[in-house]
Design a protein around this motif. Sequence first.
Motif, PDB file in Angstrom:
ATOM      1  N   MET A 174       0.857  -1.212   0.039  1.00  7.15           N
ATOM      2  CA  MET A 174       0.018  -0.110   0.042  1.00  7.15           C
ATOM      3  C   MET A 174       0.828   1.267  -0.171  1.00  7.15           C
ATOM      4  O   MET A 174       1.998   1.365   0.452  1.00  7.15           O
ATOM      5  N   PRO A 175       0.399   2.338  -0.522  1.00 12.44           N
ATOM      6  CA  PRO A 175       0.881   3.755  -0.490  1.00 12.44           C
ATOM      7  C   PRO A 175       1.073   4.030   0.992  1.00 12.44           C
ATOM      8  O   PRO A 175       0.501   3.737   2.028  1.00 12.44           O
ATOM      9  N   ASP A 176       1.793   5.155   1.346  1.00 12.39           N
ATOM     10  CA  ASP A 176       2.120   5.640   2.496  1.00 12.39           C
ATOM     11  C   ASP A 176       0.979   6.868   3.129  1.00 12.39           C
ATOM     12  O   ASP A 176       1.177   7.313   4.062  1.00 12.39           O
ATOM     13  N   VAL A 177      -0.178   6.936   2.322  1.00 11.34           N
ATOM     14  CA  VAL A 177      -1.152   7.776   2.903  1.00 11.34           C
ATOM     15  C   VAL A 177      -1.798   7.505   4.097  1.00 11.34           C
ATOM     16  O   VAL A 177      -1.749   6.126   4.225  1.00 11.34           O
ATOM     17  N   PHE A 178      -2.072   8.369   4.802  1.00  8.19           N
ATOM     18  CA  PHE A 178      -3.045   8.057   6.140  1.00  8.19           C
ATOM     19  C   PHE A 178      -4.405   7.818   5.821  1.00  8.19           C
ATOM     20  O   PHE A 178      -5.102   7.255   6.898  1.00  8.19           O
ATOM     21  N   TYR A 198     -20.657 -13.354 -21.396  1.00  4.52           N
ATOM     22  CA  TYR A 198     -20.177 -12.007 -20.885  1.00  4.52           C
ATOM     23  C   TYR A 198     -19.046 -11.656 -21.436  1.00  4.52           C
ATOM     24  O   TYR A 198     -18.219 -12.578 -21.810  1.00  4.52           O
ATOM     25  N   THR A 199     -18.753 -10.336 -21.180  1.00  3.03           N
ATOM     26  CA  THR A 199     -17.352  -9.752 -21.672  1.00  3.03           C
ATOM     27  C   THR A 199     -17.155  -8.980 -20.564  1.00  3.03           C
ATOM     28  O   THR A 199     -18.006  -7.966 -20.132  1.00  3.03           O
ATOM     29  N   PRO A 200     -15.805  -8.897 -20.168  1.00  8.90           N
ATOM     30  CA  PRO A 200     -15.498  -7.965 -18.774  1.00  8.90           C
ATOM     31  C   PRO A 200     -15.125  -6.713 -19.564  1.00  8.90           C
ATOM     32  O   PRO A 200     -14.690  -6.476 -20.488  1.00  8.90           O
ATOM     33  N   THR A 201     -15.233  -5.650 -18.623  1.00  6.15           N
ATOM     34  CA  THR A 201     -14.432  -4.244 -18.792  1.00  6.15           C
ATOM     35  C   THR A 201     -13.067  -4.569 -18.573  1.00  6.15           C
ATOM     36  O   THR A 201     -12.581  -5.377 -17.929  1.00  6.15           O
ATOM     37  N   ARG A 202     -12.394  -3.490 -19.135  1.00  5.91           N
ATOM     38  CA  ARG A 202     -10.874  -3.360 -19.118  1.00  5.91           C
ATOM     39  C   ARG A 202     -10.544  -2.098 -18.465  1.00  5.91           C
ATOM     40  O   ARG A 202     -10.886  -0.988 -18.796  1.00  5.91           O
ATOM     41  N   ASN A 203      -9.678  -2.366 -17.471  1.00  8.30           N
ATOM     42  CA  ASN A 203      -9.424  -1.038 -16.131  1.00  8.30           C
ATOM     43  C   ASN A 203      -8.069  -1.153 -16.193  1.00  8.30           C
ATOM     44  O   ASN A 203      -7.420  -1.973 -15.683  1.00  8.30           O
ATOM     45  N   TRP A 204      -7.312   0.157 -16.367  1.00 13.80           N
ATOM     46  CA  TRP A 204      -6.080   0.276 -15.799  1.00 13.80           C
ATOM     47  C   TRP A 204      -6.064   1.426 -14.774  1.00 13.80           C
ATOM     48  O   TRP A 204      -6.440   2.604 -14.666  1.00 13.80           O
ATOM     49  N   SER A 205      -5.447   0.854 -13.632  1.00 12.89           N
ATOM     50  CA  SER A 205      -5.387   1.660 -12.505  1.00 12.89           C
ATOM     51  C   SER A 205      -3.821   1.718 -11.860  1.00 12.89           C
ATOM     52  O   SER A 205      -3.248   0.509 -11.955  1.00 12.89           O
ATOM     53  N   SER A 206      -3.459   2.950 -11.542  1.00  6.58           N
ATOM     54  CA  SER A 206      -1.890   2.955 -11.091  1.00  6.58           C
ATOM     55  C   SER A 206      -1.878   4.064  -9.751  1.00  6.58           C
ATOM     56  O   SER A 206      -2.788   5.086 -10.017  1.00  6.58           O
ATOM     57  N   TRP A 207      -0.856   3.955  -9.085  1.00  5.37           N
ATOM     58  CA  TRP A 207      -0.566   4.933  -8.266  1.00  5.37           C
ATOM     59  C   TRP A 207       0.949   4.917  -7.960  1.00  5.37           C
ATOM     60  O   TRP A 207       1.654   3.860  -8.050  1.00  5.37           O
ATOM     61  N   VAL A 208       1.454   6.277  -7.490  1.00  4.64           N
ATOM     62  CA  VAL A 208       2.607   6.377  -7.019  1.00  4.64           C
ATOM     63  C   VAL A 208       2.575   7.250  -5.883  1.00  4.64           C
ATOM     64  O   VAL A 208       1.692   8.111  -5.560  1.00  4.64           O
ATOM     65  N   SER A 209       3.400   6.755  -4.576  1.00  2.00           N
ATOM     66  CA  SER A 209       3.562   7.425  -3.284  1.00  2.00           C
ATOM     67  C   SER A 209       5.043   7.606  -3.118  1.00  2.00           C
ATOM     68  O   SER A 209       6.065   6.782  -3.163  1.00  2.00           O
ATOM     69  N   LEU A 210       5.559   9.276  -2.557  1.00  4.28           N
ATOM     70  CA  LEU A 210       6.828   9.472  -2.398  1.00  4.28           C
ATOM     71  C   LEU A 210       6.707   9.801  -0.781  1.00  4.28           C
ATOM     72  O   LEU A 210       5.798  10.723  -0.413  1.00  4.28           O
ATOM     73  N   PHE A 221      13.663   8.000   3.138  1.00  2.00           N
ATOM     74  CA  PHE A 221      12.961   8.412   1.707  1.00  2.00           C
ATOM     75  C   PHE A 221      12.287   6.947   1.378  1.00  2.00           C
ATOM     76  O   PHE A 221      13.172   6.052   1.382  1.00  2.00           O
ATOM     77  N   THR A 222      11.095   7.004   0.849  1.00  2.00           N
ATOM     78  CA  THR A 222      10.589   5.742   0.368  1.00  2.00           C
ATOM     79  C   THR A 222       9.697   6.095  -0.972  1.00  2.00           C
ATOM     80  O   THR A 222       9.011   7.189  -0.954  1.00  2.00           O
ATOM     81  N   ALA A 223       9.730   5.576  -2.065  1.00  2.00           N
ATOM     82  CA  ALA A 223       9.185   5.781  -3.225  1.00  2.00           C
ATOM     83  C   ALA A 223       8.535   4.048  -3.454  1.00  2.00           C
ATOM     84  O   ALA A 223       9.108   3.274  -3.331  1.00  2.00           O
ATOM     85  N   LYS A 224       7.088   4.226  -3.680  1.00  2.00           N
ATOM     86  CA  LYS A 224       6.283   3.098  -4.059  1.00  2.00           C
ATOM     87  C   LYS A 224       5.521   3.385  -5.348  1.00  2.00           C
ATOM     88  O   LYS A 224       5.094   4.641  -5.728  1.00  2.00           O
ATOM     89  N   ALA A 225       4.991   2.261  -6.087  1.00  2.00           N
ATOM     90  CA  ALA A 225       4.535   2.475  -7.367  1.00  2.00           C
ATOM     91  C   ALA A 225       3.641   1.118  -7.448  1.00  2.00           C
ATOM     92  O   ALA A 225       4.205   0.080  -7.461  1.00  2.00           O
ATOM     93  N   LYS A 226       2.593   1.041  -8.134  1.00  2.00           N
ATOM     94  CA  LYS A 226       1.720  -0.020  -8.456  1.00  2.00           C
ATOM     95  C   LYS A 226       0.815   0.201  -9.531  1.00  2.00           C
ATOM     96  O   LYS A 226       0.405   1.226  -9.738  1.00  2.00           O
ATOM     97  N   THR A 227       0.883  -0.511 -10.752  1.00  2.00           N
ATOM     98  CA  THR A 227      -0.055  -0.569 -11.675  1.00  2.00           C
ATOM     99  C   THR A 227      -0.688  -2.063 -12.000  1.00  2.00           C
ATOM    100  O   THR A 227      -0.188  -3.034 -11.889  1.00  2.00           O
ATOM    101  N   ILE A 228      -2.057  -2.009 -12.348  1.00  3.44           N
ATOM    102  CA  ILE A 228      -2.804  -3.209 -12.527  1.00  3.44           C
ATOM    103  C   ILE A 228      -3.638  -3.021 -13.849  1.00  3.44           C
ATOM    104  O   ILE A 228      -4.270  -1.740 -14.057  1.00  3.44           O
TER     105      ILE A 228
END
Length: 422
Positions: A149-153, A300-312, A266-273
């Motif tokens: 997870m990112p570092d936000v509270f 059925y056919t699924p939707t396609r979703n791109w989600s990403s985040w970065v935290s410093l 210092f911490t840098a994190k990133a995730k993409t799906i």
Amino acid sequence: MKKTFIVLASALAFCAGAFAQENSSEKKFNWYGFIRTYAPLDTRECIAGTEDMFTYVPKDISKSASGEDLNAGTSFRFAALTSRLGLDVKGYRINGWNIGAKIEADFYAGLSGSTGTAQLRLRQAFFTMDKDIWSIKIGQAWHPMAADMPDVFSLNTGAPFGPFSRTPLASLDIKLSRHFTLSAAAIWQMQYTSAGPEGASANYIKYGCTPEIYLGITGQYKGGLVRAGLDLLSIKPRKDNGNVKVADRITTLSPFIYAQYKYKGFTAKAKTIFASGGEHLNLNGGYALTATGEDGTWYYTPTRNWSSWVSLSYGTKLQGVLFAGYARNFGTRQAILEGEARFTPAGLYFSKNSASNIVRAWRITPTVIYNLGKVQFGLEYELTAAQYGDTSMGINLANALYDLGLHWVNNHRFQLLFKYSF
């Protein structure tokens, strides 16, 4: 009376002996938790969890008879219902296996809107076994794609710009070398579920009789870590049509990558799906009806979703954090069926924590935290914007997107945090 005394004394002696034997395993119980109080102010109504503490995205425009936007308006709340209590158990060994356990709960349940009394709810409950290169976890825990997870509270921890789910699972980690670990998990659903004809429900995976499967690999060296994984989900949205059994099924694959780097303060994190569907992970996705068979089966056919985040994040006593997230709904790969009315989908099942007419969304969150030993004080500003399509102008049947009448709405959240950890 004498016999009763002898029986009681024998029982106490037996219990004392058993306790001593258990203690010989050097079992250690570590209670932990925190008292946490949030005080958020929002400038717009949001799609959010109980007490509106867990925000996703701002709601679309909803006009009154006079043309006013009913979802535009300021709100404030103040609550300690996310306070937490947990227990870690360590130190038990049998046949060379190290056995541990965790059980964790908070009070984030039982409210209706902002009214009521918070109730205790289960967050995590699992045990672990590890020996040599093997590590096993069984119980309810963080989904492997949501654990980093990112570092936000903020309580949303970056959702819906990254997977968020705790769920029943059985996982296995195999340490391939000093730097690489292979992971696999069989996962079920409970609180975070798939969408479908009955609404959000775990029945679809129940009747599918197939657990969600996760495979991943982790590499780490010094302060760096990279994790990549693939998630497979196969569910049965309907087991019958009311009269006869049907062969409904939808299967989706979702890959993700996570990376982090730490150096001193210092911490840098990133995730993409890139998710197919993904509504069971609290992402902006779902699936739609694309065809019907002569035997009553739906396809059925699924939707396609791109989600990403970065935290410093930087600092120790005075800590600064910057989070940025972006999500894009690319719609379905196949065309969907038209409903009774023109441009109305016959079956579009979407995340209960989102809206099917969202095309894009983004968030930026600067945070300042002051750490005074085990006490934390935080101030966070969260700007979340969502781009909606106009539902009155119809859905694009080629890809299940509301891509006409596009417009942006945003919410400004100012949030205070007061926390004592123990």
